[in-house]
Design a protein around this motif. Structure first.
Motif, PDB file in Angstrom:
ATOM      1  N   ARG A 301     -99.417  10.610 -48.531  1.00 20.83           N
ATOM      2  CA  ARG A 301    -100.829  10.253 -48.693  1.00 20.83           C
ATOM      3  C   ARG A 301    -101.588  10.593 -47.423  1.00 20.83           C
ATOM      4  N   VAL A 302    -102.897  10.793 -47.556  1.00 20.75           N
ATOM      5  CA  VAL A 302    -103.766  11.025 -46.404  1.00 20.75           C
ATOM      6  C   VAL A 302    -105.078  10.287 -46.640  1.00 20.75           C
ATOM      7  N   PHE A 303    -105.872  10.188 -45.568  1.00 26.00           N
ATOM      8  CA  PHE A 303    -107.167   9.517 -45.645  1.00 26.00           C
ATOM      9  C   PHE A 303    -108.254  10.468 -45.159  1.00 26.00           C
ATOM     10  N   LEU A 304    -109.288  10.620 -45.976  1.00 29.29           N
ATOM     11  CA  LEU A 304    -110.452  11.432 -45.631  1.00 29.29           C
ATOM     12  C   LEU A 304    -111.580  10.482 -45.234  1.00 29.29           C
ATOM     13  N   ILE A 305    -111.938  10.473 -43.959  1.00 24.49           N
ATOM     14  CA  ILE A 305    -112.949   9.541 -43.451  1.00 24.49           C
ATOM     15  C   ILE A 305    -114.327  10.173 -43.624  1.00 24.49           C
ATOM     16  N   HIS A 306    -115.161   9.550 -44.439  1.00 26.82           N
ATOM     17  CA  HIS A 306    -116.492  10.087 -44.724  1.00 26.82           C
ATOM     18  C   HIS A 306    -117.620   9.119 -44.400  1.00 26.82           C
ATOM     19  N   GLY A 307    -117.306   7.882 -44.060  1.00 25.52           N
ATOM     20  CA  GLY A 307    -118.341   6.902 -43.759  1.00 25.52           C
ATOM     21  C   GLY A 307    -118.943   6.305 -45.025  1.00 25.52           C
TER      22      GLY A 307
END
Length: 347
Positions: A301-307
């Motif tokens: 899994r990964v995390f895409l930080i977009h606010g």
């Protein structure tokens, strides 16, 4: 009422117990507090009541004659009616009006039920804590009216107070079905709710108890459920090659950072001249390359930080991830590290 040195008393507004230790001038008495024997305070006679649960005063005590306390029925609850129609009514609201003492400190609040609508209601109200009932009121509240319910001590905020309101709207056809709401009052939220109360036009701590009074119909919901049952579900054909990559480089996977910050200042330099469309395109390109690399390495899994701004980047990422054959699922839920500002991608 008779008071004497040694009489056990209660302070009316705080409920604290004490003992009279001295008789002062101008109707004042010196009281030693039970919970702090080294502390004595001067108190007006009318602010005291005899502690009936305490032991009686000894026969040798010196009595003084206080002001007689006439026995009379409690005065009717105050009703304040507005002469003006409120353009944007909020509904039935609970308001706690601070009542400062002589020294300016607030130890009690006047409790009001505010009705800034054009409707009338029969109401049942109960304010209670873990240890006692504070207020129980059954009454009628008119349109554009503030109804006084009683007093609330500040000490009760520490005893998990709850307020229960049950109303029935009065209509030309009779009484509507009852509506009710239970409010848990927490000290931090309480002190953050200070607003100018409608009708009263004073500062008070306020909560909206009920803001909709139309009985809900379930027919439309039932129709939708029945329609959904009758419609056949479409089978989705499996996507070709929709399987995660196997890790071919364990060391690269171990050193792989499973998150990427897609704020443009973390991706490129010289972004000040770019318009919003160009910035979004660059962010999506970086996100796609990052997701493909993670899948190639076999990351789970990964995390895409977009606010949590306007949501345009989050929505664009969702559209892009939906068509990615290597993504099993993705979600934007609350995370202890990112809050709602990141999308989790699972392979």
């Amino acid at each position: 009422m008779l008071y004497a040195i040694g009489t056990k008393v209660r302070l009316r507004f705080t409920g604290e117990r004490g003992t009279i230790t001295g008789i002062l001038e101008d109707g004042m008495l010196m009281v030693r507090l039970e919970n702090d024997p080294d502390f004595e305070i001067p108190t007006f006679e009318e602010d005291l009541s005899r502690d009936e649960a305490a032991e009686p005063v000894s026969a040798g005590a010196k009595f003084i004659m206080g002001k007689p306390e006439p026995k009379q029925e409690a005065p009717p609850a105050r009703r304040i009616q507005s002469q003006y129609k409120i353009l944007k009514p909020k509904g039935l609201q609970l308001a706690f009006e601070p009542m400062p003492g002589r020294d300016g400190t607030v130890s009690r609040y006047k409790v009001w039920l505010l009705n800034d609508t054009q409707e009338e209601f029969l109401m049942e109200f109960d304010l209670y804590t873990n240890s006692r009932d504070i207020l129980v009121v059954d009454d009628k509240i008119l349109a554009n009216t503030a109804l006084e319910l009683g007093d609330f001590l500040s000490d009760d905020l520490n005893d998990a107070p709850e307020a229960f309101l049950r109303v029935r709207r009065i209509t030309t056809a009779g009484l509507d079905e009852p509506l009710e709401h239970t409010l848990r009052i927490k000290p931090k939220q309480f002190f953050n709710s200070l607003l100018t109360a409608p009708i009263l036009n004073v500062l008070a701590y306020q909560y909206v108890m009920l803001d909709s009074f139309t009985p809900q119909s379930t027919s439309s919901t039932e129709d939708l459920r029945e329609y959904a049952k009758q419609q056949p579900r479409k089978r989705v054909a499996p996507v070709q090659n929709a399987r995660p990559y196997k890790a071919f480089d364990p060391e690269a996977l171990a050193n792989f950072d499973p998150e990427i910050d897609l704020h443009i200042q973390h991706l490129i330099n010289g972004y000040a001249r770019l318009d919003k469309g160009e910035i979004l395109r660059i962010q999506l390109q970086h996100a796609q390359r990052f997701v493909e690399k993670a899948a190639r390495l076999g990351a789970p899994r990964v995390f895409l930080i977009h606010g949590v701004g306007e949501g345009k980047l989050k929505d664009a990422l969702a559209a892009q991830l939906k068509d990615n054959p290597y993504v099993a699922k993705f979600k934007n839920e609350y995370h202890h590290k990112y809050g709602y500002g990141a999308t989790e991608v699972i392979f």
